[in-house]
Design an enzyme around this catalytic site. Sequence first.
Site: not given
Length: 318
Positions: A20, A127, A145, A200
């Site tokens: 990342e 976030g 999310a 999710k």
Amino acid sequence: MKVIDLINNNNSGKPLFTFELLPPVKGHSIEKLYNSIDPLIEFNPAYINITYHQAEIMQVTQNDGSVINKLIRKRPGTVAIAAAIQNKYTIPVVSHLICGGTNKDETEDTLIDLNFLGVKNILALRGDSKRSAEFIPEKNGYSNASELVEQIVKMNNGEYLTKEIFDMIKTDFCIGVAGYPEIHKEALDMQSDLEFLKMKVEKGADYIVTQMFFDNKDYFNFVKACRDIGITVPIIPGIKPISAINDINLLEPTFKIHLPEELVSEVKKCKTNKEARVVGVEWAIMQSKELAEAGVPGLHYYTLGMSRNIKKIAKAIF
Ligand code: FAD
């Protein structure tokens, strides 16, 4: 290529190598990012993640000398960078996308941009709040999310927020989400955090990538707990090598994770950050070897601009 297909088609007998990167600070060159990627190319990264950064409060000095707080996006450019990296290296990029600081319509437009640019992989995240301790969604934005995952899945089914235009195309995004082996810092308890993670996945996430952890037991216990409540998607461990002495003071309170005593005592013996990096790389290699032997689908590294460290780890593992 979608991340989930890369995972499912990996017959190499080794986990996928992925890492990342953060976009450069506003006004800085993308070459910096390429300089971080170049040394890692020889290890055949399966994909590269690029983080997303919302505006944060910065102190700005005005012409009259007074200082005001201003919301500034310090690291813009995620979508453009994702496309630039994909085009330059022909390696799939996972573009992070967050709920914070943006509303549903802006998110729809960002997804349209990503689709135009051929970026097929998204890590859907909430976030953190940049203005208060508690996360406050934007007006007409999302609180978690799961809701973002829902919007992406709807677009994959040709369902957009804008209903006045017809014959809208179906996108084909692969969706990753975040998981927390030591539970998310705001979660009430592990059980509720796992239930929200399951939500999710039920909404359409294809895989999970974890928050950093330094004791592999935390990852193995987390995977077991996920399987026990019926989460079946791949769970990719996230590894961050210690890169400075101060990491032992910062990481635990910032991410609500724990560092094993053995690691902390080794770092405490270091006199320089260079020495701490050596300890961090050795620890990450030890973690990676055990995880690879356990058959994890991938090993995902948080570089934070320190690709030299990741290169040493990749050399030992891939
Ligand atoms: P969520 O899944 O929404 O969970 C947030 C909290 O809310 C949890 O405590 C959860 O238990 C709870 N919750 C979830 N759903 C519900 C619900 N329906 N009702 C009530 N509570 C609920 N941040 C960035 O800004 N940019 C990045 O690029 C970025 N990349 C990351 C990559 C990884 C791999 C990880 C692990 C984190 C990353 N983060 C990034 C940080 C992330 O945004 C924060 O950890 C954030 O606090 C939570 O994001 P999430 O997507 O896990 O949130």
